[in-house]
Write an enzyme that holds these catalytic residues in place. Structure first.
Site, PDB file in Angstrom:
ATOM      1  N   ASN A 127     -15.727   2.472 -22.256  1.00 14.68           N
ATOM      2  CA  ASN A 127     -14.649   1.506 -22.048  1.00 14.68           C
ATOM      3  C   ASN A 127     -14.085   1.156 -23.419  1.00 14.68           C
ATOM      4  O   ASN A 127     -14.853   0.835 -24.324  1.00 14.68           O
ATOM      5  CB  ASN A 127     -15.204   0.247 -21.365  1.00 14.68           C
ATOM      6  CG  ASN A 127     -14.099  -0.638 -20.804  1.00 14.68           C
ATOM      7  OD1 ASN A 127     -13.055  -0.788 -21.422  1.00 14.68           O
ATOM      8  ND2 ASN A 127     -14.317  -1.185 -19.615  1.00 14.68           N
ATOM      9  N   PRO A 128     -12.757   1.183 -23.593  1.00 13.30           N
ATOM     10  CA  PRO A 128     -12.215   0.826 -24.919  1.00 13.30           C
ATOM     11  C   PRO A 128     -12.321  -0.659 -25.223  1.00 13.30           C
ATOM     12  O   PRO A 128     -12.106  -1.094 -26.349  1.00 13.30           O
ATOM     13  CB  PRO A 128     -10.752   1.275 -24.837  1.00 13.30           C
ATOM     14  CG  PRO A 128     -10.433   1.379 -23.399  1.00 13.30           C
ATOM     15  CD  PRO A 128     -11.704   1.637 -22.680  1.00 13.30           C
TER      16      PRO A 128
ATOM     17  N   CYS B 195      -5.582   3.215  20.568  1.00 12.85           N
ATOM     18  CA  CYS B 195      -5.658   1.959  21.347  1.00 12.85           C
ATOM     19  C   CYS B 195      -4.398   1.105  21.215  1.00 12.85           C
ATOM     20  O   CYS B 195      -4.268   0.067  21.867  1.00 12.85           O
ATOM     21  CB  CYS B 195      -6.874   1.138  20.901  1.00 12.85           C
ATOM     22  SG  CYS B 195      -6.644   0.338  19.289  1.00 12.85           S
TER      23      CYS B 195
ATOM     24  N   TYR C 113       0.828  -1.216   0.000  1.00 10.48           N
ATOM     25  CA  TYR C 113       0.000   0.000   0.000  1.00 10.48           C
ATOM     26  C   TYR C 113       0.856   1.257   0.000  1.00 10.48           C
ATOM     27  O   TYR C 113       0.486   2.268  -0.598  1.00 10.48           O
ATOM     28  CB  TYR C 113      -0.992  -0.037   1.168  1.00 10.48           C
ATOM     29  CG  TYR C 113      -2.205  -0.862   0.822  1.00 10.48           C
ATOM     30  CD1 TYR C 113      -2.274  -2.216   1.145  1.00 10.48           C
ATOM     31  CD2 TYR C 113      -3.246  -0.313   0.075  1.00 10.48           C
ATOM     32  CE1 TYR C 113      -3.361  -2.994   0.766  1.00 10.48           C
ATOM     33  CE2 TYR C 113      -4.330  -1.087  -0.313  1.00 10.48           C
ATOM     34  CZ  TYR C 113      -4.391  -2.425   0.034  1.00 10.48           C
ATOM     35  OH  TYR C 113      -5.460  -3.183  -0.371  1.00 10.48           O
TER      36      TYR C 113
ATOM     37  N   HIS D 215     -15.048   1.739  -2.329  1.00  7.35           N
ATOM     38  CA  HIS D 215     -14.026   0.822  -1.813  1.00  7.35           C
ATOM     39  C   HIS D 215     -13.044   1.521  -0.893  1.00  7.35           C
ATOM     40  O   HIS D 215     -11.929   1.054  -0.691  1.00  7.35           O
ATOM     41  CB  HIS D 215     -13.270   0.170  -2.986  1.00  7.35           C
ATOM     42  CG  HIS D 215     -14.133  -0.811  -3.736  1.00  7.35           C
ATOM     43  ND1 HIS D 215     -13.871  -1.188  -5.040  1.00  7.35           N
ATOM     44  CD2 HIS D 215     -15.262  -1.457  -3.387  1.00  7.35           C
ATOM     45  CE1 HIS D 215     -14.801  -2.048  -5.444  1.00  7.35           C
ATOM     46  NE2 HIS D 215     -15.660  -2.223  -4.463  1.00  7.35           N
TER      47      HIS D 215
ATOM     48  N   THR E 278     -14.643   0.477 -15.992  1.00 12.80           N
ATOM     49  CA  THR E 278     -14.724  -0.657 -15.076  1.00 12.80           C
ATOM     50  C   THR E 278     -14.975  -1.947 -15.848  1.00 12.80           C
ATOM     51  O   THR E 278     -15.713  -1.982 -16.819  1.00 12.80           O
ATOM     52  CB  THR E 278     -15.813  -0.465 -14.007  1.00 12.80           C
ATOM     53  OG1 THR E 278     -15.787  -1.588 -13.103  1.00 12.80           O
ATOM     54  CG2 THR E 278     -17.201  -0.339 -14.615  1.00 12.80           C
TER      55      THR E 278
ATOM     56  N   GLN F 270     -15.104   3.254  -7.556  1.00 10.11           N
ATOM     57  CA  GLN F 270     -14.479   2.047  -6.993  1.00 10.11           C
ATOM     58  C   GLN F 270     -13.007   2.332  -6.714  1.00 10.11           C
ATOM     59  O   GLN F 270     -12.318   1.525  -6.092  1.00 10.11           O
ATOM     60  CB  GLN F 270     -14.583   0.883  -7.975  1.00 10.11           C
ATOM     61  CG  GLN F 270     -15.997   0.486  -8.334  1.00 10.11           C
ATOM     62  CD  GLN F 270     -16.018  -0.557  -9.437  1.00 10.11           C
ATOM     63  OE1 GLN F 270     -15.916  -1.766  -9.186  1.00 10.11           O
ATOM     64  NE2 GLN F 270     -16.132  -0.101 -10.667  1.00 10.11           N
TER      65      GLN F 270
HETATM   66  P1  OAD Z   1     -10.299  -3.368 -13.707  1.00 10.40           P
HETATM   67  O1  OAD Z   1      -8.820  -3.303 -13.849  1.00 10.40           O
HETATM   68  O2  OAD Z   1     -10.981  -4.664 -13.397  1.00 10.40           O
HETATM   69  O3  OAD Z   1     -10.971  -2.857 -15.078  1.00 10.40           O
HETATM   70  C1  OAD Z   1     -10.512  -1.653 -15.653  1.00 10.40           C
HETATM   71  C2  OAD Z   1     -11.347  -1.414 -16.882  1.00 10.40           C
HETATM   72  O4  OAD Z   1     -10.963  -0.170 -17.433  1.00 10.40           O
HETATM   73  C3  OAD Z   1     -11.135  -2.471 -17.973  1.00 10.40           C
HETATM   74  O5  OAD Z   1     -12.393  -2.934 -18.431  1.00 10.40           O
HETATM   75  C4  OAD Z   1     -10.400  -1.698 -19.076  1.00 10.40           C
HETATM   76  O6  OAD Z   1     -10.823  -2.127 -20.366  1.00 10.40           O
HETATM   77  C5  OAD Z   1     -10.870  -0.291 -18.830  1.00 10.40           C
HETATM   78  N1  OAD Z   1      -9.941   0.747 -19.265  1.00 10.40           N
HETATM   79  C6  OAD Z   1      -8.610   0.682 -19.385  1.00 10.40           C
HETATM   80  N2  OAD Z   1      -8.111   1.881 -19.787  1.00 10.40           N
HETATM   81  C7  OAD Z   1      -9.193   2.728 -19.894  1.00 10.40           C
HETATM   82  C8  OAD Z   1      -9.359   4.082 -20.254  1.00 10.40           C
HETATM   83  N3  OAD Z   1      -8.298   4.840 -20.584  1.00 10.40           N
HETATM   84  N4  OAD Z   1     -10.608   4.612 -20.258  1.00 10.40           N
HETATM   85  C9  OAD Z   1     -11.679   3.846 -19.928  1.00 10.40           C
HETATM   86  N5  OAD Z   1     -11.594   2.540 -19.572  1.00 10.40           N
HETATM   87  C10 OAD Z   1     -10.362   1.996 -19.563  1.00 10.40           C
HETATM   88  O7  OAD Z   1     -10.700  -2.269 -12.641  1.00 10.40           O
HETATM   89  P2  OAD Z   1     -12.098  -2.114 -11.920  1.00 10.40           P
HETATM   90  O8  OAD Z   1     -13.229  -2.464 -12.805  1.00 10.40           O
HETATM   91  O9  OAD Z   1     -12.122  -0.753 -11.308  1.00 10.40           O
HETATM   92  O10 OAD Z   1     -11.642  -3.617  -5.767  1.00 10.40           O
HETATM   93  O11 OAD Z   1     -11.995  -3.191 -10.742  1.00 10.40           O
HETATM   94  C11 OAD Z   1     -13.020  -3.173  -9.762  1.00 10.40           C
HETATM   95  C12 OAD Z   1     -12.391  -3.551  -8.466  1.00 10.40           C
HETATM   96  O12 OAD Z   1     -11.578  -4.715  -8.598  1.00 10.40           O
HETATM   97  C13 OAD Z   1     -11.427  -2.530  -7.894  1.00 10.40           C
HETATM   98  O13 OAD Z   1     -12.084  -1.458  -7.256  1.00 10.40           O
HETATM   99  C14 OAD Z   1     -10.717  -3.368  -6.853  1.00 10.40           C
HETATM  100  C15 OAD Z   1     -10.515  -4.632  -7.641  1.00 10.40           C
HETATM  101  O14 OAD Z   1     -10.669  -5.750  -6.835  1.00 10.40           O
HETATM  102  C16 OAD Z   1     -11.107  -3.718  -4.500  1.00 10.40           C
HETATM  103  O15 OAD Z   1      -9.922  -3.541  -4.306  1.00 10.40           O
HETATM  104  C17 OAD Z   1     -12.099  -4.057  -3.453  1.00 10.40           C
END
Ligand code: OAD
Length: 250
Positions: A217-218, A154, A71, A123, A192, A105
């Protein structure tokens, strides 16, 4: 000059009339700020680490020092990043519609940096430090550089204030997100993969509640086929043009 977005005149009319808008952002919304997404294998955040080694309560109990190392690395990465045009466009959207609920997220705080307010951090936030003892759970701003920082209230271990796999979404965040989703005219999903629930479920819930759903989303996602309006584009390119379709003032 017509924009790159292939928006029908009917959709443009819906955006102009929209009063309640809900936006759900994922890691793709921060990709153009230089922050790796989770699931793009070659550069993904997890290419270097196994998520189940790090983003779970069990991993923290097993090796809190390793989790803090990851982190701290992510914090350094994010601190070097700037909001991109997509974040800035979403901040401007708040001044164009009467009601905007921005659900993210992402834990990187880039929406706040871009000027968005009252964000639903589904999140949590990477820069919050919270006591690992649920009976205390105090948040602490500054932390010492110890391998595993301690709670000043604590003495238990501090942990990053993010939601780990297997943990519940904070109640207030879930309630606000679900309510906004069920009452919005337009729901925009940005960057996402729609692969982590319950966040992913918000997109279908918006469609079921009759909202106009747009996905930026691309690449294809698990929900691409069900999204009425898919914009196959990067968020920093698509969002400024999409936001321009909304009314001029809230
Ligand atoms: P992901 O990495 O799963 O998905 C990212 C998405 O963004 C993919 O579908 C890519 O195609 C898209 N992408 C990439 N570049 C982009 C751009 N320039 N513009 C638009 N879209 C683009 O990430 P999340 O969907 O956010 O949760 O993942 C959801 C959760 O999974 C996160 O919040 C995290 C992880 O587990 C926790 O940590 C609880």
């Amino acid at each position: 000059m017509p924009g790159a977005l292939a928006l029908s005149s009917a959709l443009r009319a819906q955006l102009r009339q929209a009063r309640r808008v809900c936006v759900l952002t994922g890691a793709g919304a921060s990709a153009e700020s230089g922050i790796p997404t989770f699931r793009e294998a070659q550069s993904g955040l997890w290419a270097r680490y196994d998520p189940l080694e790090l983003a779970t309560p069990e991993a923290f109990d097993r090796d809190p020092a390793l989790v803090w190392t990851w982190y701290r690395w992510r914090r350094t990465l994010v601190q070097a990043a700037q909001p991109n045009a997509g974040h800035v466009a979403l901040a401007a959207l708040a001044n164009r519609v009467p009601e905007l609920t921005l659900i993210t997220q992402n834990v990187d705080g880039l929406h706040q940096q871009a000027g968005s307010r009252d964000i639903v951090e589904f999140h949590g936030n990477l820069f919050v430090n919270r006591c690992a003892d649920p009976a205390c759970a105090q948040e602490t701003a500054a932390i010492c550089e110890a391998e595993v920082p301690r709670c000043p209230h604590c003495g238990d271990r501090l942990r990053p204030g993010v939601v780990w796999f297997g943990e519940a979404i904070p109640g207030h965040a879930l309630q606000r997100a679900q309510s906004a989703t069920e009452h919005c005219d337009v729901f925009i999903s940005v960057g996402t993969s729609a692969s982590v629930w319950p966040a992913a479920g918000l997109i279908g819930a918006a469609a079921d509640a009759g909202a106009t759903v747009i996905d930026i989303n691309p690449h294809e996602t698990e929900l691409s086929a069900t999204c009425a309006h898919r914009l196959i584009a990067k968020s920093a390119r698509a969002l400024p043009e999409l936001v321009d379709c909304f009314a001029r003032s809230a």
